[in-house]
Scaffold this active site. Sequence first.
Site, PDB file in Angstrom:
ATOM      1  N   ARG A   1      41.308  25.876  67.054  1.00 29.57           N
ATOM      2  CA  ARG A   1      41.417  26.894  66.208  1.00 29.57           C
ATOM      3  C   ARG A   1      41.669  26.551  64.808  1.00 29.57           C
ATOM      4  O   ARG A   1      42.539  25.672  64.482  1.00 29.57           O
ATOM      5  CB  ARG A   1      42.673  27.789  66.542  1.00 29.57           C
ATOM      6  CG  ARG A   1      42.794  27.799  68.240  1.00 29.57           C
ATOM      7  CD  ARG A   1      44.157  28.671  68.379  1.00 29.57           C
ATOM      8  NE  ARG A   1      44.321  30.011  67.901  1.00 29.57           N
ATOM      9  CZ  ARG A   1      45.294  30.770  68.028  1.00 29.57           C
ATOM     10  NH1 ARG A   1      46.424  30.048  68.563  1.00 29.57           N
ATOM     11  NH2 ARG A   1      45.354  31.981  67.636  1.00 29.57           N
TER      12      ARG A   1
ATOM     13  N   HIS B   1      37.025  54.782  24.071  1.00 28.33           N
ATOM     14  CA  HIS B   1      37.975  55.906  23.807  1.00 28.33           C
ATOM     15  C   HIS B   1      38.198  56.827  25.032  1.00 28.33           C
ATOM     16  O   HIS B   1      39.477  57.201  25.428  1.00 28.33           O
ATOM     17  CB  HIS B   1      37.269  56.701  22.673  1.00 28.33           C
ATOM     18  CG  HIS B   1      38.051  57.917  22.389  1.00 28.33           C
ATOM     19  ND1 HIS B   1      39.153  57.748  21.367  1.00 28.33           N
ATOM     20  CD2 HIS B   1      37.766  59.094  22.426  1.00 28.33           C
ATOM     21  CE1 HIS B   1      39.682  58.788  21.310  1.00 28.33           C
ATOM     22  NE2 HIS B   1      38.823  59.763  22.039  1.00 28.33           N
TER      23      HIS B   1
ATOM     24  N   ARG C   1      52.158  60.179  18.791  1.00 26.61           N
ATOM     25  CA  ARG C   1      51.443  60.055  17.699  1.00 26.61           C
ATOM     26  C   ARG C   1      50.873  61.337  16.972  1.00 26.61           C
ATOM     27  O   ARG C   1      50.252  62.136  17.772  1.00 26.61           O
ATOM     28  CB  ARG C   1      49.938  59.300  18.349  1.00 26.61           C
ATOM     29  CG  ARG C   1      50.244  57.834  18.887  1.00 26.61           C
ATOM     30  CD  ARG C   1      49.301  57.161  19.847  1.00 26.61           C
ATOM     31  NE  ARG C   1      49.395  58.058  21.250  1.00 26.61           N
ATOM     32  CZ  ARG C   1      49.085  57.652  22.294  1.00 26.61           C
ATOM     33  NH1 ARG C   1      48.508  56.596  22.367  1.00 26.61           N
ATOM     34  NH2 ARG C   1      49.624  58.043  23.380  1.00 26.61           N
TER      35      ARG C   1
ATOM     36  N   ARG D   1      55.925  59.011  15.269  1.00 21.26           N
ATOM     37  CA  ARG D   1      55.227  58.122  14.284  1.00 21.26           C
ATOM     38  C   ARG D   1      54.524  58.876  13.305  1.00 21.26           C
ATOM     39  O   ARG D   1      53.828  59.864  13.733  1.00 21.26           O
ATOM     40  CB  ARG D   1      54.329  56.937  14.927  1.00 21.26           C
ATOM     41  CG  ARG D   1      53.385  56.233  14.022  1.00 21.26           C
ATOM     42  CD  ARG D   1      52.542  55.377  14.694  1.00 21.26           C
ATOM     43  NE  ARG D   1      51.227  56.100  15.163  1.00 21.26           N
ATOM     44  CZ  ARG D   1      50.247  55.697  15.878  1.00 21.26           C
ATOM     45  NH1 ARG D   1      50.528  54.307  16.336  1.00 21.26           N
ATOM     46  NH2 ARG D   1      49.246  56.047  16.598  1.00 21.26           N
TER      47      ARG D   1
ATOM     48  N   THR E   1      50.763  46.939  20.249  1.00 17.73           N
ATOM     49  CA  THR E   1      49.918  45.771  20.723  1.00 17.73           C
ATOM     50  C   THR E   1      48.762  45.831  20.450  1.00 17.73           C
ATOM     51  O   THR E   1      47.747  44.839  20.489  1.00 17.73           O
ATOM     52  CB  THR E   1      50.400  45.116  22.089  1.00 17.73           C
ATOM     53  OG1 THR E   1      50.450  46.275  22.902  1.00 17.73           O
ATOM     54  CG2 THR E   1      51.731  44.534  22.010  1.00 17.73           C
TER      55      THR E   1
ATOM     56  N   ASP F   1      46.682  47.206  17.959  1.00 20.08           N
ATOM     57  CA  ASP F   1      46.458  46.956  16.377  1.00 20.08           C
ATOM     58  C   ASP F   1      46.884  45.260  16.214  1.00 20.08           C
ATOM     59  O   ASP F   1      46.099  44.567  15.828  1.00 20.08           O
ATOM     60  CB  ASP F   1      47.067  47.696  15.299  1.00 20.08           C
ATOM     61  CG  ASP F   1      46.136  48.833  15.074  1.00 20.08           C
ATOM     62  OD1 ASP F   1      45.003  48.566  14.727  1.00 20.08           O
ATOM     63  OD2 ASP F   1      46.720  49.986  14.843  1.00 20.08           O
TER      64      ASP F   1
HETATM   65  P1  ADP Z   1      40.891  34.111  64.520  1.00 23.46           P
HETATM   66  O1  ADP Z   1      41.699  33.433  63.531  1.00 23.46           O
HETATM   67  O2  ADP Z   1      39.592  34.429  64.071  1.00 23.46           O
HETATM   68  O3  ADP Z   1      41.875  35.264  65.260  1.00 23.46           O
HETATM   69  P2  ADP Z   1      41.930  32.373  66.632  1.00 23.46           P
HETATM   70  O4  ADP Z   1      42.182  31.061  66.538  1.00 23.46           O
HETATM   71  O5  ADP Z   1      43.283  33.128  66.311  1.00 23.46           O
HETATM   72  O6  ADP Z   1      40.941  33.140  65.626  1.00 23.46           O
HETATM   73  O7  ADP Z   1      41.459  32.719  68.191  1.00 23.46           O
HETATM   74  C1  ADP Z   1      40.421  33.706  68.789  1.00 23.46           C
HETATM   75  C2  ADP Z   1      41.092  34.350  69.884  1.00 23.46           C
HETATM   76  O8  ADP Z   1      41.332  33.150  70.871  1.00 23.46           O
HETATM   77  C3  ADP Z   1      42.510  34.982  69.551  1.00 23.46           C
HETATM   78  O9  ADP Z   1      42.377  36.120  70.494  1.00 23.46           O
HETATM   79  C4  ADP Z   1      43.383  34.056  70.363  1.00 23.46           C
HETATM   80  O10 ADP Z   1      44.428  34.719  70.820  1.00 23.46           O
HETATM   81  C5  ADP Z   1      42.606  33.262  71.541  1.00 23.46           C
HETATM   82  N1  ADP Z   1      43.053  32.349  71.615  1.00 23.46           N
HETATM   83  C6  ADP Z   1      43.199  30.922  70.907  1.00 23.46           C
HETATM   84  N2  ADP Z   1      43.631  30.175  71.500  1.00 23.46           N
HETATM   85  C7  ADP Z   1      44.021  30.458  72.530  1.00 23.46           C
HETATM   86  C8  ADP Z   1      44.539  29.653  73.813  1.00 23.46           C
HETATM   87  N3  ADP Z   1      45.171  28.422  73.682  1.00 23.46           N
HETATM   88  N4  ADP Z   1      44.723  30.406  74.833  1.00 23.46           N
HETATM   89  C9  ADP Z   1      44.326  31.493  75.110  1.00 23.46           C
HETATM   90  N5  ADP Z   1      43.707  32.181  74.156  1.00 23.46           N
HETATM   91  C10 ADP Z   1      43.655  31.533  72.743  1.00 23.46           C
HETATM   92 MG    MG Z   2      43.804  35.146  65.357  1.00 23.96          MG
HETATM   93 MG    MG Z   3      48.456  50.983  15.311  1.00 26.78          MG
END
Ligand code: ADP
Ligand code: MG
Ligand code: MG
Length: 891
Positions: free
Chosen positions: A93, A453, A559, A615, A773, A775
Amino acid sequence: MTVSRVSSFQNGGKEHIELLGGKGAHLAEMTKAGLPVPPGFTITTDVCRHYYNNSRQLPSGLRDEIELALAELEKEQNRVFGGTDCPLLVSVRSGSVTSMPGMMDTILNLGLNDATVEGLAQQTNNRRFAYDCYRRLIQMYGSVVYDIEAIHFERVLQEEKQLQQCKDDQQLTEQSLVTLVHKFKRLIEQRTNKSFPQNVREQLQGAIEAVFLSWSSPRAKVYRKVHLIPDDQGTAVNVQAMVFGNRGSNSGTGVLFTRNPSTGEKVLFGEFLMNAQGEDVVGGTRTPIPIAALQDALPEVYAELSSCAAQLEKHYRDIQDIEFTIEDEKLYFLQTRSAKRNARAALKVAVDLVNEGMITKDEALMRIDVQHLNHLLHRSLQATADHVVIATGLPASPGAACGQAVFDADTAEEWKRAGKDVILVRLETTPEDIHGVIAAEGILTLRGGMTSHAAVVARGMGKPCVCGCEVLKIDEEQQQLIANDIVIREGDWLTLDGGSGQVIPGQLELKEADIFPELLLMLEWADQIRSLKVMANADSPLDARKAREFGAEGIGLCRTEHMFLSPMRVPIVQQMILAEKEIDRQVALNRLLPMQRYDFEEMFREMDGFPVTIRLLDPPLHEFLPNVEELTTRLALMRTSESDIHAERAELERMIRRVRELQETNPMLGQRGCRLGIMFPEIYEMQIEAIFQAALRCLCDGVTVQPQVMIPLVGHVNELHLLRKLVDQVAEQVLGHERRNCPYKVGTMIEVPRAALTAGEIARSADFFSFGTNDLTQMTFGYSRDDAEGKFLTHYVENKLLPHNPFQVLDTEGVGKLIEMAVIQGRSRNPLLTTSICGEHGGDVESIMFCQRVGLDYISCSPYRLPVARIAAAQAHIRMQWEMTLQEQAV
Ligand code: ADP
Ligand code: MG
Ligand code: MG
């Protein structure tokens, strides 16, 4: 504790977010907090930077470190990566430091190949499930690592579904899934000449590199640019043991917010899908179910989910956006982060968290995004309204407005008087249009920038305005507006959104500004905390009333030339300016006196007990002079006509001569401000008389008045000295023995660099300084604002020659230095001197922070900016205190 390049979730924490990225840091944080998180490890953002700095090579030795971490994971899970009996599967991820939702890639089910898939089938006793995982892996791997467009896989999937006559993925049989695995592998081979790697370590290596590479994908780059995320921040990579939401009807996956992110209401909010994995929920292939339904489906899991959600919220002291997966009725957490929320929800949540004892008032105030807040304080388009946008100009003054189009100021005023709502459409606006601007619901101009303006005036009045809408054409003769093929005639309905710059034909429904209890409470807290006082720029009794409503502690700038702008008064002012003999001028002044007195009196009454800073006249004279060409045409017409109107003709000739006489080569640096007051003392005398007569009347009625007379454009102490004497003299004359009940002050604007440089001298004759500020910026830079903004300033900012438009964001390095110097010098000569800033900068957050730092006493801004200014002033105070505590700790 330091973080190693490859770091187990057990060792990290949110304090290491720069290295671990958001996802990794919070996975570690949740692990520490004892929540059920599938184990895993994070490869840091350092490695990402190394990768990009070394022609896309991973650092040597990294492979071994990953092997070690994998071995740990295998032991913990009692599974083997690539093993055929009990295979360990992982997800790979992405995880940037600043959340970039959807911009980078993730691969699930990594570790499956033709052999391990059978092992998984045996171990789970579910071959269909094993092949579902396998086809997902190949699909994701193909698109992420080999860059094959997802649509190709999707097509194959659709074909199979059609063949089997099933509506969604879950209904596919084991056999279909086996077929899909074949077809997906073939697809990869056909499109890339490579095959899906059977070696799981090769899979892992490919996935890790792909995640690093996704950091420089075009969409990620664009996102960073828009959100000002530095390119060298880098992404981390998280490798995590898989848990399976697609294991059957007691499994599932979902997303949960600990409170409703659009209302702030304290209820669990989210969606889930049974028998599904990861992307299924956000991907839109199936429609998810509201989270409440989980309570019926799996009550125990739901109970655990709610208690963990509460625990997380408490831990982070903020509303969380959580990913979870249920595998066979067992709950796992896969991600948590502070939830994005809209402005209204943000305020409600912040107030609720204070009331629940989770955060302090200071923290709540610091969490307010003042830009967001600004939008809340104006009318807006209904979110549901669908509409055609004919053009988009500059979002010059926020809020939405709706009215009938008119093309000149007089008509605007006339129609308004007849009870119609109008939108004033002009090529550009000049001060002569002011009555039209006052009458209009919103202003649209084809020329002019954010600080033209029209924009400045509109913001001051809290009116929506769209400027610089150059794609539109105006046919002034026909009184119509043309955009592409659409023609808007006088009287046609138009809607403007000054927050986005959109111009929309027709009459759209608008939503009123949202002044709700949480906002009022927050403002109250801000007032308790802030040390900077907040005053308003107000030029009329009506403005003064608005200012009080919005919490002003006085008027910081009135003013007086703006008071002359109504159509009734302009001719008298012109008569005053064009007079050649003092006695003629006196006639005009005598007519102006009661008008001024009335305005001042009403303003004092509105501001009972608070200071009112007035003023003295500072008109850019040319703005009041009649137009010479117009006069000449009139004269020409008169000459050709037969009738004998000799006297009138002579008067016209005289006016033309006088206008020519008064015309200046450079009005900005000409006879304006106190220079005018010194050359024609009777003008200032009239104004001062009006001020004190008004004060006297109020005093008689028991109103507490604190007039502050402000002399504009002083550059030399002698100017102030002379005019101060005049004020004292007139005050004495008018007030007599009432003088001791009317503690008035005399001060000056500091807006000429020389005044700032000699502030010590000037402070001896001044009770207060107010930094003008606008002017001061013009003269410090040597820019005439109108010319700069029309010609080169945009180019300067776009090409980073200047960080901002200095008329919008105070130039703290240059102009700011003058201010700081003047404050120090002024106070050293006159300890009782009060200092402040007025003008547009008074409503800008960064500029307010600057005012706090140099220790000004108050800021003054347009009434409509007051709520924002009050919050920003509180934030500035809190920030200063935090900084001071940090410094003390460092010592
Ligand atoms: P994004 O940043 O696009 O959300 P993620 O890394 O969070 O991507 O992952 C995408 C999806 O996969 C999410 O729904 C996440 O919960 C799921 N996911 C990621 N890692 C796991 C895992 N180890 N087991 C089960 N689901 C996962
Ligand atoms: Mg996510
Ligand atoms: Mg002035």
